[in-house]
Design a protein around this motif. Sequence first.
Motif, PDB file in Angstrom:
ATOM      1  N   ALA A 148       0.825  -1.204   0.000  1.00  0.00           N
ATOM      2  CA  ALA A 148       0.000   0.000   0.000  1.00  0.00           C
ATOM      3  C   ALA A 148       0.863   1.259   0.000  1.00  0.00           C
ATOM      4  O   ALA A 148       0.527   2.247  -0.659  1.00  0.00           O
ATOM      5  N   ALA A 149       1.991   1.224   0.709  1.00  0.00           N
ATOM      6  CA  ALA A 149       2.896   2.377   0.729  1.00  0.00           C
ATOM      7  C   ALA A 149       3.443   2.642  -0.671  1.00  0.00           C
ATOM      8  O   ALA A 149       3.561   3.791  -1.093  1.00  0.00           O
ATOM      9  N   PHE A 150       3.775   1.567  -1.415  1.00  0.00           N
ATOM     10  CA  PHE A 150       4.271   1.734  -2.778  1.00  0.00           C
ATOM     11  C   PHE A 150       3.194   2.368  -3.655  1.00  0.00           C
ATOM     12  O   PHE A 150       3.462   3.304  -4.413  1.00  0.00           O
ATOM     13  N   LEU A 151       1.952   1.890  -3.536  1.00  0.00           N
ATOM     14  CA  LEU A 151       0.843   2.445  -4.320  1.00  0.00           C
ATOM     15  C   LEU A 151       0.614   3.914  -3.962  1.00  0.00           C
ATOM     16  O   LEU A 151       0.457   4.761  -4.841  1.00  0.00           O
ATOM     17  N   ALA A 152       0.614   4.214  -2.663  1.00  0.00           N
ATOM     18  CA  ALA A 152       0.395   5.599  -2.226  1.00  0.00           C
ATOM     19  C   ALA A 152       1.510   6.515  -2.707  1.00  0.00           C
ATOM     20  O   ALA A 152       1.257   7.626  -3.176  1.00  0.00           O
ATOM     21  N   GLU A 153       2.754   6.055  -2.625  1.00  0.00           N
ATOM     22  CA  GLU A 153       3.887   6.869  -3.087  1.00  0.00           C
ATOM     23  C   GLU A 153       3.805   7.078  -4.602  1.00  0.00           C
ATOM     24  O   GLU A 153       4.111   8.162  -5.097  1.00  0.00           O
ATOM     25  N   SER A 154       3.359   6.067  -5.339  1.00  0.00           N
ATOM     26  CA  SER A 154       3.197   6.192  -6.799  1.00  0.00           C
ATOM     27  C   SER A 154       2.147   7.252  -7.127  1.00  0.00           C
ATOM     28  O   SER A 154       2.343   8.080  -8.024  1.00  0.00           O
ATOM     29  N   ARG A 155       1.038   7.235  -6.385  1.00  0.00           N
ATOM     30  CA  ARG A 155      -0.018   8.236  -6.606  1.00  0.00           C
ATOM     31  C   ARG A 155       0.489   9.635  -6.258  1.00  0.00           C
ATOM     32  O   ARG A 155       0.218  10.603  -6.955  1.00  0.00           O
ATOM     33  N   LEU A 156       1.234   9.727  -5.155  1.00  0.00           N
ATOM     34  CA  LEU A 156       1.774  11.012  -4.731  1.00  0.00           C
ATOM     35  C   LEU A 156       2.759  11.560  -5.766  1.00  0.00           C
ATOM     36  O   LEU A 156       2.780  12.756  -6.045  1.00  0.00           O
ATOM     37  N   ALA A 157       3.545  10.681  -6.381  1.00  0.00           N
ATOM     38  CA  ALA A 157       4.485  11.111  -7.424  1.00  0.00           C
ATOM     39  C   ALA A 157       3.733  11.697  -8.618  1.00  0.00           C
ATOM     40  O   ALA A 157       4.180  12.687  -9.218  1.00  0.00           O
ATOM     41  N   LEU A 158       2.594  11.105  -8.959  1.00  0.00           N
ATOM     42  CA  LEU A 158       1.781  11.649 -10.061  1.00  0.00           C
ATOM     43  C   LEU A 158       1.279  13.051  -9.705  1.00  0.00           C
ATOM     44  O   LEU A 158       1.318  13.969 -10.537  1.00  0.00           O
ATOM     45  N   VAL A 159       0.811  13.209  -8.481  1.00  0.00           N
ATOM     46  CA  VAL A 159       0.316  14.519  -8.039  1.00  0.00           C
ATOM     47  C   VAL A 159       1.442  15.546  -8.080  1.00  0.00           C
ATOM     48  O   VAL A 159       1.252  16.674  -8.537  1.00  0.00           O
ATOM     49  N   ARG A 160       2.627  15.165  -7.605  1.00  0.00           N
ATOM     50  CA  ARG A 160       3.779  16.087  -7.659  1.00  0.00           C
ATOM     51  C   ARG A 160       4.070  16.510  -9.092  1.00  0.00           C
ATOM     52  O   ARG A 160       4.516  17.623  -9.325  1.00  0.00           O
ATOM     53  N   GLY A 161       3.809  15.611 -10.046  1.00  0.00           N
ATOM     54  CA  GLY A 161       4.040  15.909 -11.461  1.00  0.00           C
ATOM     55  C   GLY A 161       2.894  16.663 -12.113  1.00  0.00           C
ATOM     56  O   GLY A 161       2.905  16.902 -13.317  1.00  0.00           O
ATOM     57  N   GLY A 162       1.887  17.019 -11.330  1.00  0.00           N
ATOM     58  CA  GLY A 162       0.766  17.792 -11.855  1.00  0.00           C
ATOM     59  C   GLY A 162      -0.319  16.952 -12.491  1.00  0.00           C
ATOM     60  O   GLY A 162      -1.197  17.482 -13.168  1.00  0.00           O
ATOM     61  N   ILE A 163      -0.282  15.647 -12.282  1.00  0.00           N
ATOM     62  CA  ILE A 163      -1.284  14.756 -12.866  1.00  0.00           C
ATOM     63  C   ILE A 163      -2.385  14.503 -11.836  1.00  0.00           C
ATOM     64  O   ILE A 163      -2.106  14.173 -10.683  1.00  0.00           O
ATOM     65  N   MET A 164      -3.611  14.655 -12.282  1.00  0.00           N
ATOM     66  CA  MET A 164      -4.751  14.420 -11.395  1.00  0.00           C
ATOM     67  C   MET A 164      -4.917  12.917 -11.177  1.00  0.00           C
ATOM     68  O   MET A 164      -4.783  12.128 -12.111  1.00  0.00           O
ATOM     69  N   VAL A 165      -5.220  12.542  -9.965  1.00  0.00           N
ATOM     70  CA  VAL A 165      -5.507  11.147  -9.629  1.00  0.00           C
ATOM     71  C   VAL A 165      -6.879  11.110  -8.975  1.00  0.00           C
ATOM     72  O   VAL A 165      -7.326  12.104  -8.396  1.00  0.00           O
ATOM     73  N   PRO A 166      -7.554   9.967  -9.049  1.00  0.00           N
ATOM     74  CA  PRO A 166      -8.857   9.887  -8.373  1.00  0.00           C
ATOM     75  C   PRO A 166      -8.700  10.246  -6.900  1.00  0.00           C
ATOM     76  O   PRO A 166      -7.709   9.867  -6.268  1.00  0.00           O
ATOM     77  N   PRO A 167      -9.657  10.969  -6.352  1.00  0.00           N
ATOM     78  CA  PRO A 167      -9.511  11.457  -4.980  1.00  0.00           C
ATOM     79  C   PRO A 167      -9.655  10.386  -3.909  1.00  0.00           C
ATOM     80  O   PRO A 167      -9.347  10.628  -2.759  1.00  0.00           O
ATOM     81  N   LYS A 168     -10.129   9.203  -4.283  1.00  0.00           N
ATOM     82  CA  LYS A 168     -10.369   8.179  -3.281  1.00  0.00           C
ATOM     83  C   LYS A 168      -9.582   6.920  -3.645  1.00  0.00           C
ATOM     84  O   LYS A 168      -9.559   6.507  -4.799  1.00  0.00           O
ATOM     85  N   ALA A 169      -8.949   6.341  -2.666  1.00  0.00           N
ATOM     86  CA  ALA A 169      -8.227   5.086  -2.857  1.00  0.00           C
ATOM     87  C   ALA A 169      -8.264   4.319  -1.553  1.00  0.00           C
ATOM     88  O   ALA A 169      -8.382   4.896  -0.479  1.00  0.00           O
ATOM     89  N   GLU A 170      -8.162   2.996  -1.658  1.00  0.00           N
ATOM     90  CA  GLU A 170      -8.118   2.169  -0.463  1.00  0.00           C
ATOM     91  C   GLU A 170      -6.724   1.594  -0.306  1.00  0.00           C
ATOM     92  O   GLU A 170      -6.107   1.160  -1.273  1.00  0.00           O
ATOM     93  N   PHE A 171      -6.235   1.646   0.923  1.00  0.00           N
ATOM     94  CA  PHE A 171      -4.902   1.166   1.239  1.00  0.00           C
ATOM     95  C   PHE A 171      -4.983   0.235   2.429  1.00  0.00           C
ATOM     96  O   PHE A 171      -5.885   0.333   3.248  1.00  0.00           O
ATOM     97  N   GLU A 172      -4.025  -0.667   2.506  1.00  0.00           N
ATOM     98  CA  GLU A 172      -3.926  -1.540   3.668  1.00  0.00           C
ATOM     99  C   GLU A 172      -3.196  -0.776   4.777  1.00  0.00           C
ATOM    100  O   GLU A 172      -2.148  -0.215   4.540  1.00  0.00           O
ATOM    101  N   ILE A 173      -3.766  -0.807   5.932  1.00  0.00           N
ATOM    102  CA  ILE A 173      -3.154  -0.166   7.093  1.00  0.00           C
ATOM    103  C   ILE A 173      -2.468  -1.264   7.907  1.00  0.00           C
ATOM    104  O   ILE A 173      -3.012  -2.337   8.091  1.00  0.00           O
TER     105      ILE A 173
END
Length: 146
Positions: free
Chosen positions: A120-145
């Motif tokens: 889940a951390a890898f997925l979240a970091e991948s999404r965050l990298a897209l946001v840093r690059g100015g790419i919109m990502v869906p606002p909702k995601a599920e992660f394992e805690i």
Amino acid sequence: MARYGLKTYVAHPVSCFKRSIGSLCVVFQEDIELSDDEFLILEILAAAIGIEEERKQEAKALEESEDRFKLTIDQINDAVFYGDLSGKVLWANSQASILVGRPIKEIVGHLLMECFSEKAAFLAESRLALVRGGIMVPPKAEFEII
């Protein structure tokens, strides 16, 4: 004015959000007439006071709005984390605390990825990298805690 020996009274209105809220007054013990430059200084000072009053009112309104927002977010049944682009949690609601099993003070200031499983951390970091690059990502995601 006579009681205090004052001879000249000059005033300029002070406005806040285009509404007069008072006046800036100057009094003298002599009969004088302000020059255009002196009156301009009075006008500038009155405008500065008005701007400061507007700033104070806006700061108060912003603080009240933030308080209402935090109260609302804290009352919903979903976990809400708010972080910066590095992934550091800036604030979290009480449901976030319950979800990760840690007090809010142990969540805020730390990386959100620390709460996730490795996958889940890898997925979240991948999404965050897209946001840093100015790419919109869906606002909702599920992660394992973890």
